[in-house]
Design an enzyme around this catalytic site. Sequence first.
Site, PDB file in Angstrom:
ATOM      1  N   GLU A 204       0.821  -1.201   0.000  1.00  0.00           N
ATOM      2  CA  GLU A 204       0.000   0.000   0.000  1.00  0.00           C
ATOM      3  C   GLU A 204       0.861   1.259   0.000  1.00  0.00           C
ATOM      4  OE1 GLU A 204      -3.788  -1.847   2.525  1.00  0.00           O
ATOM      5  OE2 GLU A 204      -2.609  -0.195   3.373  1.00  0.00           O
TER       6      GLU A 204
ATOM      7  N   LYS B  94       2.374   4.587   1.186  1.00  0.00           N
ATOM      8  CA  LYS B  94       2.576   5.222   2.488  1.00  0.00           C
ATOM      9  C   LYS B  94       2.561   6.729   2.274  1.00  0.00           C
ATOM     10  CE  LYS B  94       5.374   5.179   6.656  1.00  0.00           C
ATOM     11  NZ  LYS B  94       5.045   6.592   6.968  1.00  0.00           N
TER      12      LYS B  94
ATOM     13  N   ARG C  20      -1.885  10.780  10.630  1.00  0.00           N
ATOM     14  CA  ARG C  20      -2.704   9.601  10.917  1.00  0.00           C
ATOM     15  C   ARG C  20      -3.994  10.034  11.612  1.00  0.00           C
ATOM     16  NH1 ARG C  20      -0.715   4.236  11.960  1.00  0.00           N
ATOM     17  NH2 ARG C  20      -2.487   2.815  11.987  1.00  0.00           N
TER      18      ARG C  20
ATOM     19  N   ARG D 206      -3.118   9.976  16.008  1.00  0.00           N
ATOM     20  CA  ARG D 206      -2.476   8.746  16.468  1.00  0.00           C
ATOM     21  C   ARG D 206      -2.183   8.798  17.955  1.00  0.00           C
ATOM     22  NH1 ARG D 206       2.744   7.698  13.311  1.00  0.00           N
ATOM     23  NH2 ARG D 206       3.044   6.118  14.925  1.00  0.00           N
TER      24      ARG D 206
ATOM     25  N   ARG E 127       4.219  -2.245  17.200  1.00  0.00           N
ATOM     26  CA  ARG E 127       4.951  -2.393  15.939  1.00  0.00           C
ATOM     27  C   ARG E 127       5.118  -3.886  15.699  1.00  0.00           C
ATOM     28  NH1 ARG E 127       6.655   2.461  14.109  1.00  0.00           N
ATOM     29  NH2 ARG E 127       6.895   4.127  15.635  1.00  0.00           N
TER      30      ARG E 127
END
Length: 513
Positions: free
Chosen positions: A209, A211, A216, A231, A378
Site C-alpha cells: 500500500e 505510504k 494519521r 495517532r 509495531r
Amino acid sequence: MLLARLAHVSAAVATTPARSQKIALLADLFRSAAPADAPVVIPYLAGRLPQGRLGIGWSLLKEPPAPAAEPALTVRAADAALTAIGAVSGQGSQGERKRLVRELMGAATAEEQRFLVGLLTGEVRQGALDAIAVEGLARATEAEPGAVRRAVMLAGEVTPVAEALLARGPGALEEFLLSVGRPVLPMLARGASSVAEGIGKLAGPCAVEEKLDGIRVQVHRDGNDVRVYTRTLDDITDRLPELTSAALGLEGEAFILDGEVIALDDRGRPRPFQETAGRVGSRVDVTAAAAALPVSPVFFDVLYAAGQDLLDLPLAERHDHLARLVPEPMRVRRTVVTDPADRSQLRAADAFFADTLDRGHEGVVLKDLAAPYSAGRRGAGWLKVKPVHTLDLVVLAAEWGHGRRTGKLSNLHLGARREDGTFAMLGKTFKGMTDAMLAWQTERLRELAVGDDGFVVTVRPRLVVEIAYDGLQKSTRYPAGVTLRFARVVRYREDKSPAEADSVETVLANRQP
C-alpha cells in the site's frame, strides 16, 4: 509509593539490557504500587510528565539545593508539586517557579534529584516503555499478557488499565471493550530496507500500500455524530470539517476507520508535510483554513463496521469490509502479492513502489493479509519501506546529557556547509548513538571545544557525521529555512574533512517537489 523506589527501579532498568530482567524489575515495582500511584508511575517510567511540558529549563535545574538525607517524597507528592509549578503564571511567576522547583528538589534525595532532572529535561530513556510496562503489569497481577495488551489497545493508554488491574485484578480487563467514539491505539509498522526484503519477511500473501506523508487519523461515526482522533488520540474533529462531511457521506451508520489526512496540490501530488501538519494543528478560523488548504482523507483499514468488532479478523477480510464502506477515491492505492516466490509479482511490487515515489509519496507499507489489527504495537504484520536519505554534516556543538547520559556530550548540533566555508545549522539529534559512540564523541568533542556554558559545548567544526533522516521541513528557527525530520546518527566519517561535508545547496536540492 516513595519516589526513591521509582527512581531506583528506573536506574536499575537503565543498566539492564535483558528485556526479561526489565519486566521482572517492573513487576516487583507494580506489586508495591497502589492503584492511585499508576497515573504517575506509568508515565514517569516512560520518561513522560503527566502535565506535559512545564517549561522548566536548565537554568532552574543546574544548581539544585542540598539533597534530603532520607527519602520521604512520594510519587504523588512530586506530581502535585509539578502540577503546582505548571500552574504558576503572571507577574513574578519566574521567581515563584524557581522557589517551587527548589522546594521540590530540596525534598528529594540525590538519586531522586537525578531522576527528576532527567524527567524535566526529557533525558529519562531507560527503556521502560509502555510495552515493557504492560508485561510487568501482567506478571505483577497474574493476568494474561495478551489480554492486558488488548485492554491497553482499547483503552488507548496503559494508565487506566494499570489502575483497574491494581485495584480489581485480572477480571477488570473485561471492562475494556471496543466502542465507537472511544479511540484506540493505532497499529504501527516496523521498517524494512527494501520491498523484496519485506515481502520475504512476511513470507505469505501481502498487500503493498502507498505510504502517505500525512497525519494519521481515526474516524468514528455513530449515526450523525462523527469524531476524529490523531495517532496520539487527541480529538481534532472541529479542525477538520472535511472529514466529518466525508464520514457522513458514507452509507454505514456506525464505523471506525483508520487512515491518513493529507493536503494535495492541483496535480494531486502531496503538499509538504509541514503544510498538512500546520492545517491539522490550526485552531483558528477553521472555515477559512479549510478553504485555503483543504485536506483529503485516505483510509486503509476499518476496525468496526456493520455492528461488528473487526480487530481480530485477518486484513484480507477487513479490507473487504473497507471496500464495501469506502469508495475507491478515499481508499489507499494498493497492489496484492499472492505468491512471494513469484518473480513477476515481486517486480510488480517494486514497480508499484517506484510509481508511489514518483507520485510524491513517502514509500509503501507491506501488510500481511492474514494479520489481525494489533493496535498500539509495531508488530511483524506491517512493514514500511522508504528510501533512506543520508547527509554528511558537521558537528557544531553538543549538549551535556542527563540521566544515563550524565557526563556525556549527547545532543549534537548539526550543520551543512555554506559556499563561504561557514556552516548553517540544520537541527539537532541524540538518536542512534551507542554507549561506545557517546564515550568516544565526548572525548573527541571536548578536545575540539571552544566554549562551555554548562549546558552547550561549542566546538570547532572538524567532525563529520553521517546522518539518516526521513525528510526536510520548513523552519524559521534555522538559517537555511529547513530542518531535518527524525534525524539519527549512522556513523562518524573521520575519513572526510569538513570541506567534504554536504552543502546547504545539496540539502535544499533533496526537498521533495
